[in-house]
Design an enzyme around this catalytic site. Structure first.
Site, PDB file in Angstrom:
ATOM      1  N   CYS A 169       0.790  -1.249   0.052  1.00  0.00           N
ATOM      2  CA  CYS A 169       0.016  -0.231  -0.022  1.00  0.00           C
ATOM      3  C   CYS A 169       0.846   1.168   0.021  1.00  0.00           C
ATOM      4  CB  CYS A 169      -0.917  -0.097   1.238  1.00  0.00           C
ATOM      5  SG  CYS A 169      -0.197   0.088   2.884  1.00  0.00           S
TER       6      CYS A 169
ATOM      7  N   ASN B  64       2.292   1.402   4.233  1.00  0.00           N
ATOM      8  CA  ASN B  64       2.905   0.207   4.887  1.00  0.00           C
ATOM      9  C   ASN B  64       2.685   0.498   6.586  1.00  0.00           C
ATOM     10  OD1 ASN B  64       5.711  -1.512   5.624  1.00  0.00           O
ATOM     11  ND2 ASN B  64       3.680  -2.254   4.958  1.00  0.00           N
TER      12      ASN B  64
ATOM     13  N   CYS C  45      -1.017   0.943   7.373  1.00  0.00           N
ATOM     14  CA  CYS C  45      -2.659   0.603   7.521  1.00  0.00           C
ATOM     15  C   CYS C  45      -2.886  -0.676   6.682  1.00  0.00           C
ATOM     16  CB  CYS C  45      -3.433   1.641   7.203  1.00  0.00           C
ATOM     17  SG  CYS C  45      -3.433   3.150   7.917  1.00  0.00           S
ATOM     18  N   ARG C  46      -3.234  -0.419   5.397  1.00  0.00           N
ATOM     19  CA  ARG C  46      -3.799  -1.633   4.951  1.00  0.00           C
ATOM     20  C   ARG C  46      -2.780  -2.931   4.643  1.00  0.00           C
ATOM     21  NH1 ARG C  46      -5.339   1.993  -0.071  1.00  0.00           N
ATOM     22  NH2 ARG C  46      -3.597   2.826   0.575  1.00  0.00           N
ATOM     23  N   SER C  47      -1.694  -2.686   4.065  1.00  0.00           N
ATOM     24  CA  SER C  47      -0.680  -4.041   3.854  1.00  0.00           C
ATOM     25  C   SER C  47      -0.237  -4.682   5.077  1.00  0.00           C
ATOM     26  CB  SER C  47       0.531  -3.490   2.948  1.00  0.00           C
ATOM     27  OG  SER C  47       1.273  -2.520   3.370  1.00  0.00           O
TER      28      SER C  47
ATOM     29  N   ASP D  17      -8.141   4.044   1.131  1.00  0.00           N
ATOM     30  CA  ASP D  17      -7.116   3.973   2.079  1.00  0.00           C
ATOM     31  C   ASP D  17      -8.064   4.534   3.433  1.00  0.00           C
ATOM     32  OD1 ASP D  17      -4.993   4.844   3.688  1.00  0.00           O
ATOM     33  OD2 ASP D  17      -3.866   5.767   1.873  1.00  0.00           O
TER      34      ASP D  17
HETATM   35  P1  4NP Z   1      -1.617   2.842   4.042  1.00  0.00           P
HETATM   36  O1  4NP Z   1      -2.370   4.328   4.777  1.00  0.00           O
HETATM   37  O2  4NP Z   1      -1.125   3.094   2.689  1.00  0.00           O
HETATM   38  O3  4NP Z   1      -2.844   1.869   3.991  1.00  0.00           O
HETATM   39  O4  4NP Z   1      -0.591   2.541   4.992  1.00  0.00           O
HETATM   40  C1  4NP Z   1      -1.423   5.573   4.472  1.00  0.00           C
HETATM   41  C2  4NP Z   1      -0.563   5.855   5.790  1.00  0.00           C
HETATM   42  C3  4NP Z   1       0.138   7.102   5.858  1.00  0.00           C
HETATM   43  C4  4NP Z   1      -0.029   7.816   4.839  1.00  0.00           C
HETATM   44  C5  4NP Z   1      -1.147   7.781   3.732  1.00  0.00           C
HETATM   45  C6  4NP Z   1      -1.718   6.319   3.665  1.00  0.00           C
HETATM   46  N1  4NP Z   1       0.366   9.248   4.789  1.00  0.00           N
HETATM   47  O5  4NP Z   1       0.262  10.267   3.969  1.00  0.00           O
HETATM   48  O6  4NP Z   1       1.467   9.270   5.586  1.00  0.00           O
END
Ligand code: 4NP
Length: 161
Positions: free
Chosen positions: A8, A11, A13-15, A122
């Site tokens: 994702c 790294n 949240c989702r992954s 997200d």
């Molecule tokens: P992820 O979510 O891609 O599911 O881990 C996010 C985590 C952090 C950010 C964006 C999405 N960020 O902009 O820091």
């Protein structure tokens, strides 16, 4: 042995949710020895950080144990993977820009293993971590069922259960 890499943007949240969910799923099916399962970010924006607290809370409430630090993917992880499973179209195009078109056959949208072909949005923006959990869980189930039906002979069930 299948080398499965969840991807994702951050790294956190989702992954990592997908990594924890799929590890437990294959363990419960007695298939742990058939998989190497990891997760990575397309960006370095959260490098070294733990799972985002609301995502960690949902996982812990549901009985998952995990340790995790965010890390960015590079070409070698894509080369070594059998399946690179990402969450949304932005992840997909980032992976293509890292890997080029030579590895397109192993890069998938995780939610496209479901008949309804979902995009896993997200939760950093939706703030709906339960929905994210449910979408990832059902997509991982569909992915595992796909492997069972297409690669049955390559899956080794644990001998001592
Ligand atoms: P992820 O979510 O891609 O599911 O881990 C996010 C985590 C952090 C950010 C964006 C999405 N960020 O902009 O820091």
């Amino acid at each position: 042995m299948f080398n499965v890499v969840f991807v994702c943007l951050g790294n956190i949240c989702r992954s990592p949710m997908a990594e924890a969910i799929f590890k437990k799923m294959v363990e419960e099916e007695g298939l742990s020895y058939s998989f190497n399962i990891t997760s990575y970010a397309t960006s370095d924006c959260e490098q070294g950080n733990p799972v985002y607290p609301p995502a960690a809370r949902v996982l812990r409430e549901k009985g998952y144990n995990f340790t995790h630090r965010a890390k960015q993917i590079s070409l070698s992880q894509i080369k070594n993977a059998d399946y690179v499973l990402c969450m949304d179209r932005s992840n997909f195009s980032s992976l293509l820009s890292i890997a080029g078109t030579g590895y397109m056959d192993k890069i998938y949208l995780l939610g496209h293993f479901l008949p309804e072909k979902i995009i896993i949005d997200d939760p950093w923006y939706t703030n709906d971590f339960e929905r994210t959990y449910n979408e990832i869980y059902s997509s991982c189930k569909a992915f595992l069922n796909h492997l069972k039906s297409t690669h049955a002979k390559a899956l080794n069930y644990d001998k001592f259960e």
